[in-house]
Design a protein around this motif. Structure first.
Motif, PDB file in Angstrom:
ATOM      1  N   ARG A 115     -31.595  25.881 -74.515  1.00  0.00           N
ATOM      2  CA  ARG A 115     -31.853  25.588 -75.923  1.00  0.00           C
ATOM      3  C   ARG A 115     -31.096  24.317 -76.284  1.00  0.00           C
ATOM      4  NH1 ARG A 115     -28.917  28.595 -78.821  1.00  0.00           N
ATOM      5  NH2 ARG A 115     -27.784  29.573 -77.127  1.00  0.00           N
ATOM      6  N   VAL A 117     -29.586  22.297 -79.617  1.00  0.00           N
ATOM      7  CA  VAL A 117     -29.261  22.441 -81.032  1.00  0.00           C
ATOM      8  C   VAL A 117     -28.360  21.291 -81.466  1.00  0.00           C
ATOM      9  CG1 VAL A 117     -29.453  24.971 -81.009  1.00  0.00           C
ATOM     10  CG2 VAL A 117     -27.242  23.896 -80.556  1.00  0.00           C
ATOM     11  N   THR A 118     -28.317  21.059 -82.794  1.00  0.00           N
ATOM     12  CA  THR A 118     -27.393  20.068 -83.337  1.00  0.00           C
ATOM     13  C   THR A 118     -26.032  20.728 -83.513  1.00  0.00           C
ATOM     14  OG1 THR A 118     -27.858  20.618 -85.631  1.00  0.00           O
ATOM     15  CG2 THR A 118     -29.267  18.923 -84.609  1.00  0.00           C
ATOM     16  N   THR A 122     -28.878  23.476 -85.988  1.00  0.00           N
ATOM     17  CA  THR A 122     -30.315  23.296 -86.156  1.00  0.00           C
ATOM     18  C   THR A 122     -30.985  23.221 -84.792  1.00  0.00           C
ATOM     19  OG1 THR A 122     -29.930  22.045 -88.186  1.00  0.00           O
ATOM     20  CG2 THR A 122     -32.107  21.814 -87.160  1.00  0.00           C
ATOM     21  N   LEU A 124     -33.431  22.134 -82.009  1.00  0.00           N
ATOM     22  CA  LEU A 124     -34.233  20.948 -81.714  1.00  0.00           C
ATOM     23  C   LEU A 124     -35.326  21.246 -80.697  1.00  0.00           C
ATOM     24  CD1 LEU A 124     -31.390  18.282 -81.467  1.00  0.00           C
ATOM     25  CD2 LEU A 124     -32.950  18.693 -83.387  1.00  0.00           C
ATOM     26  N   GLY A 125     -35.177  22.337 -79.944  1.00  0.00           N
ATOM     27  CA  GLY A 125     -36.176  22.691 -78.942  1.00  0.00           C
ATOM     28  C   GLY A 125     -35.537  23.192 -77.669  1.00  0.00           C
ATOM     29  N   PRO A 143     -39.814  20.594 -78.960  1.00  0.00           N
ATOM     30  CA  PRO A 143     -39.558  21.407 -80.152  1.00  0.00           C
ATOM     31  C   PRO A 143     -40.502  22.621 -80.169  1.00  0.00           C
ATOM     32  CG  PRO A 143     -39.730  19.077 -80.721  1.00  0.00           C
ATOM     33  CD  PRO A 143     -40.197  19.229 -79.298  1.00  0.00           C
ATOM     34  N   VAL A 150     -39.671  15.224 -77.167  1.00  0.00           N
ATOM     35  CA  VAL A 150     -38.774  14.204 -77.709  1.00  0.00           C
ATOM     36  C   VAL A 150     -37.764  13.874 -76.616  1.00  0.00           C
ATOM     37  CG1 VAL A 150     -37.124  13.669 -79.539  1.00  0.00           C
ATOM     38  CG2 VAL A 150     -39.079  15.150 -80.019  1.00  0.00           C
ATOM     39  N   TYR A 152     -34.106  12.354 -75.434  1.00  0.00           N
ATOM     40  CA  TYR A 152     -32.747  12.067 -75.873  1.00  0.00           C
ATOM     41  C   TYR A 152     -31.955  11.528 -74.683  1.00  0.00           C
ATOM     42  CZ  TYR A 152     -33.809  15.103 -79.858  1.00  0.00           C
ATOM     43  OH  TYR A 152     -34.374  15.670 -80.968  1.00  0.00           O
ATOM     44  N   PRO A 173     -27.979  13.942 -82.389  1.00  0.00           N
ATOM     45  CA  PRO A 173     -29.129  13.063 -82.134  1.00  0.00           C
ATOM     46  C   PRO A 173     -28.980  11.696 -82.787  1.00  0.00           C
ATOM     47  CG  PRO A 173     -29.831  15.130 -83.149  1.00  0.00           C
ATOM     48  CD  PRO A 173     -28.336  15.095 -83.177  1.00  0.00           C
TER      49      PRO A 173
END
Length: 191
Positions: A115, A117-118, A122, A124-125, A143, A150, A152, A173
């Motif tokens: 997973r 997450v921020t 949150t 993100l996917g 996501p 996406v 990164y 991000p």
């Protein structure tokens, strides 16, 4: 080369790509192998390597090297015709047979499925793949419910923490990210 006896073992088990057979070398059945291991000449030290489907195993013996790759003997391959049939074969090993990575390093296979997450939590996917086009690793994240992925960059400014045991990667991000599927992008209506 040996065939799996059809034990019904799951191909879904985590495996790591260690190299590719890039072609035949000479007339006596040796092949050229592009090795992705830290020490390329130690690819045979991991024991039998399996093809992508996991149904055929290859026992390698490294005999030397060229600028194009390692010269390897494959058990059971006796001539150039047999060696040529192996061109393009990907060579995998079960993740469990690899040494633990150094602190701050990760096997790509360990990151896929985590997973993302921020820092605020949150979602993100999920990591779908780890790409590397020469400038460093890039996390390809899908996501939830989206067709597009996406991208990164896997750099310190973006990746805050990797918790393989906890099943998550925490990101900070950047303001702009690259969508992995440009065809789905909105058309430019400013023209």
């Amino acid at each position: 080369m040996t065939q799996d006896g059809g034990s019904g073992s799951s191909v879904a088990a985590k495996r790591v790509l260690l190299g590719h057979i890039v072609g035949a070398h000479g007339i006596r059945g040796t092949v050229l192998v592009r090795s992705y291991t830290a020490d390329p000449e130690r690819i045979a030290d991991y024991g039998p390597l399996a093809n992508e489907g996991g149904d055929v195993e290859f026992v390698l013996a490294v005999e030397g090297g060229t600028a194009k790759g390692l010269i390897c003997r494959v058990e059971g391959v006796q001539d150039r015709t047999q060696a040529e049939k192996l061109k393009g074969v990907a060579l995998y090993v079960d993740r469990s047979r690899l040494p633990p990575p150094e602190e701050g390093e990760y096997y790509h296979a360990d990151l896929i499925g985590l997973r993302v997450v921020t820092e605020e939590g949150t979602a993100l996917g999920t990591v779908e793949a780890v790409q590397n086009y020469g400038a460093g690793d890039i996390l390809e994240v899908r996501p939830a419910g989206e067709k597009r992925t996406v991208l990164y960059p896997m750099i310190e400014d973006v990746v805050v923490r990797v918790d393989v045991a906890g099943g998550a990667i925490v990101l900070s991000p950047p303001e702009e990210v690259d969508a992995g599927d440009r065809d789905a992008a909105e058309p430019d209506n400013d023209a």
